[in-house]
Design an enzyme around this catalytic site. Sequence first.
Site, PDB file in Angstrom:
ATOM      1  N   LYS A 128       0.824  -1.209   0.000  1.00 20.83           N
ATOM      2  CA  LYS A 128       0.000   0.000   0.000  1.00 20.83           C
ATOM      3  C   LYS A 128       0.866   1.270   0.000  1.00 20.83           C
ATOM      4  CE  LYS A 128      -3.232   3.031   0.605  1.00 20.83           C
ATOM      5  NZ  LYS A 128      -3.876   3.586  -0.573  1.00 20.83           N
ATOM      6  N   LYS A 131       1.605  11.730   5.719  1.00 17.05           N
ATOM      7  CA  LYS A 131       1.874  10.595   6.621  1.00 17.05           C
ATOM      8  C   LYS A 131       2.316   9.388   5.788  1.00 17.05           C
ATOM      9  CE  LYS A 131      -1.428   7.968   7.309  1.00 17.05           C
ATOM     10  NZ  LYS A 131      -2.072   6.716   6.867  1.00 17.05           N
TER      11      LYS A 131
HETATM   12  P1  NAD Z   1     -10.131   9.873   8.725  1.00 17.93           P
HETATM   13  O1  NAD Z   1      -9.197  10.738   9.475  1.00 17.93           O
HETATM   14  O2  NAD Z   1     -11.266  10.478   7.972  1.00 17.93           O
HETATM   15  O3  NAD Z   1     -10.763   8.759   9.710  1.00 17.93           O
HETATM   16  C1  NAD Z   1     -10.080   8.176  10.789  1.00 17.93           C
HETATM   17  C2  NAD Z   1     -11.088   7.982  11.914  1.00 17.93           C
HETATM   18  O4  NAD Z   1     -10.404   7.352  13.023  1.00 17.93           O
HETATM   19  C3  NAD Z   1     -11.651   9.309  12.447  1.00 17.93           C
HETATM   20  O5  NAD Z   1     -13.066   9.262  12.426  1.00 17.93           O
HETATM   21  C4  NAD Z   1     -11.088   9.405  13.865  1.00 17.93           C
HETATM   22  O6  NAD Z   1     -11.955  10.062  14.771  1.00 17.93           O
HETATM   23  C5  NAD Z   1     -10.922   7.929  14.209  1.00 17.93           C
HETATM   24  N1  NAD Z   1      -9.981   7.706  15.309  1.00 17.93           N
HETATM   25  C6  NAD Z   1      -8.767   8.274  15.502  1.00 17.93           C
HETATM   26  N2  NAD Z   1      -8.218   7.827  16.655  1.00 17.93           N
HETATM   27  C7  NAD Z   1      -9.123   6.956  17.190  1.00 17.93           C
HETATM   28  C8  NAD Z   1      -9.134   6.179  18.388  1.00 17.93           C
HETATM   29  N3  NAD Z   1      -8.113   6.222  19.249  1.00 17.93           N
HETATM   30  N4  NAD Z   1     -10.217   5.393  18.639  1.00 17.93           N
HETATM   31  C9  NAD Z   1     -11.258   5.364  17.775  1.00 17.93           C
HETATM   32  N5  NAD Z   1     -11.310   6.086  16.621  1.00 17.93           N
HETATM   33  C10 NAD Z   1     -10.246   6.881  16.346  1.00 17.93           C
HETATM   34  O7  NAD Z   1      -9.232   8.989   7.750  1.00 17.93           O
HETATM   35  P2  NAD Z   1      -9.688   8.210   6.426  1.00 17.93           P
HETATM   36  O8  NAD Z   1      -9.516   9.109   5.247  1.00 17.93           O
HETATM   37  O9  NAD Z   1     -10.989   7.516   6.680  1.00 17.93           O
HETATM   38  O10 NAD Z   1      -8.518   7.119   6.340  1.00 17.93           O
HETATM   39  C11 NAD Z   1      -8.461   5.994   7.191  1.00 17.93           C
HETATM   40  C12 NAD Z   1      -7.242   5.170   6.797  1.00 17.93           C
HETATM   41  O11 NAD Z   1      -7.396   4.738   5.427  1.00 17.93           O
HETATM   42  C13 NAD Z   1      -5.927   5.970   6.860  1.00 17.93           C
HETATM   43  O12 NAD Z   1      -4.907   5.125   7.311  1.00 17.93           O
HETATM   44  C14 NAD Z   1      -5.727   6.411   5.417  1.00 17.93           C
HETATM   45  O13 NAD Z   1      -4.365   6.651   5.113  1.00 17.93           O
HETATM   46  C15 NAD Z   1      -6.295   5.233   4.654  1.00 17.93           C
HETATM   47  N6  NAD Z   1      -6.822   5.529   3.307  1.00 17.93           N
HETATM   48  C16 NAD Z   1      -7.584   6.641   3.071  1.00 17.93           C
HETATM   49  C17 NAD Z   1      -8.079   6.874   1.780  1.00 17.93           C
HETATM   50  C18 NAD Z   1      -8.943   8.083   1.460  1.00 17.93           C
HETATM   51  O14 NAD Z   1      -9.183   8.343   0.258  1.00 17.93           O
HETATM   52  N7  NAD Z   1      -9.429   8.821   2.448  1.00 17.93           N
HETATM   53  C19 NAD Z   1      -7.797   5.975   0.743  1.00 17.93           C
HETATM   54  C20 NAD Z   1      -7.044   4.834   1.028  1.00 17.93           C
HETATM   55  C21 NAD Z   1      -6.562   4.619   2.312  1.00 17.93           C
END
Ligand code: NAD
Length: 302
Positions: free
Chosen positions: A173, A242
């Site tokens: 990834k 990140k």
């Molecule tokens: P985001 O920041 O929108 O969501 C993360 C969620 O985790 C938030 O709602 C936050 O409140 C929650 N969180 C943080 N700490 C926490 C804890 N201690 N306990 C419970 N909940 C907690 O991020 P995202 O865009 O949904 O991405 C999530 C993952 O997927 C990341 O690792 C990102 O790199 C990856 N990703 C994102 C995308 C994209 O297009 N957004 C695409 C592929 C991969």
Amino acid sequence: MTRVGFIGLGQMGGHMCRNLVTAGFDVSAFDIDAEALARAREAGARAAGSVADCAGGADVLITSLPGPPQVEQVLTGAGGAIAALAPGALMIEMSTSSQEVGRRALEAARARGVELIDAPVAGQTIRAESGTLAIYAGGEAGALARALPVLEAIGDPQQIFHVGSHGSGYAVKLLLNLTWFVHAVATAEALAVGVKAGVNIDKLHTALVHSPANSNFLEHDVRMVLDRGDFDEGFAMKLVTKDLGLAVDLARDVGVPVELAALVEQIHLRARSRYGDHAGEMSAMRLYEELAEVELRWHTSS
Ligand code: NAD
């Protein structure tokens, strides 16, 4: 019925959780953000009161968290998920995270008798919403086979890849994202220079797409910007940088010099500092628009 716990209901996790409910799983969800948790409840999940509460009754637990610090805290920190899971449960860690945190989580999972796979995703929020994500799984084949019914509710069954042993999913990834963000900068530079040199952007784009220099980014993904100036706020620059930092760290860990990756990381860090943590993942293109004083949009609106 399989009881699924889901922790991390953000841009990706919110949709993934809803698709699991729609597929008929009994889903319990948790997020520290009350609004995200309320949305999951509206979608039909049970709102858990804590990480441990969410993990406690789950046969399968999924996490979709920002990055390594949150993954470590949720999986193995005080009140963490692995200690709360019943022995024999399966944990699917779907964040874009590091092999190092994954190794520590694996040790804790083995000590508890819990199976763990890393299974990060690709496909932007649009494919999280439609339940057609690509998934890159690292871990034992038996654990992946067990995870498949759940993964097929959130991913495209043709794009669920078993890429190797524990930690391989994270590596694949990170390298996928690194390559994509290199292409983003290369595309932004070429388009900005071309337009500045007086070439019609429609003709430049068509010529590049039909040349040996074509890429998926150039042919498809850049269209969000060219069509409507959409820089995709569904994936925030704080997460982009990140990921690029983790990719450079991975290269350092294995002793491979990656000058280009380090430079591309710095360009995206510049875009983040210019447009903010929550700016969209295509923000590097805005940098080149500013530098060249051009707007990268179709010449004739299509
Ligand atoms: P985001 O920041 O929108 O969501 C993360 C969620 O985790 C938030 O709602 C936050 O409140 C929650 N969180 C943080 N700490 C926490 C804890 N201690 N306990 C419970 N909940 C907690 O991020 P995202 O865009 O949904 O991405 C999530 C993952 O997927 C990341 O690792 C990102 O790199 C990856 N990703 C994102 C995308 C994209 O297009 N957004 C695409 C592929 C991969």
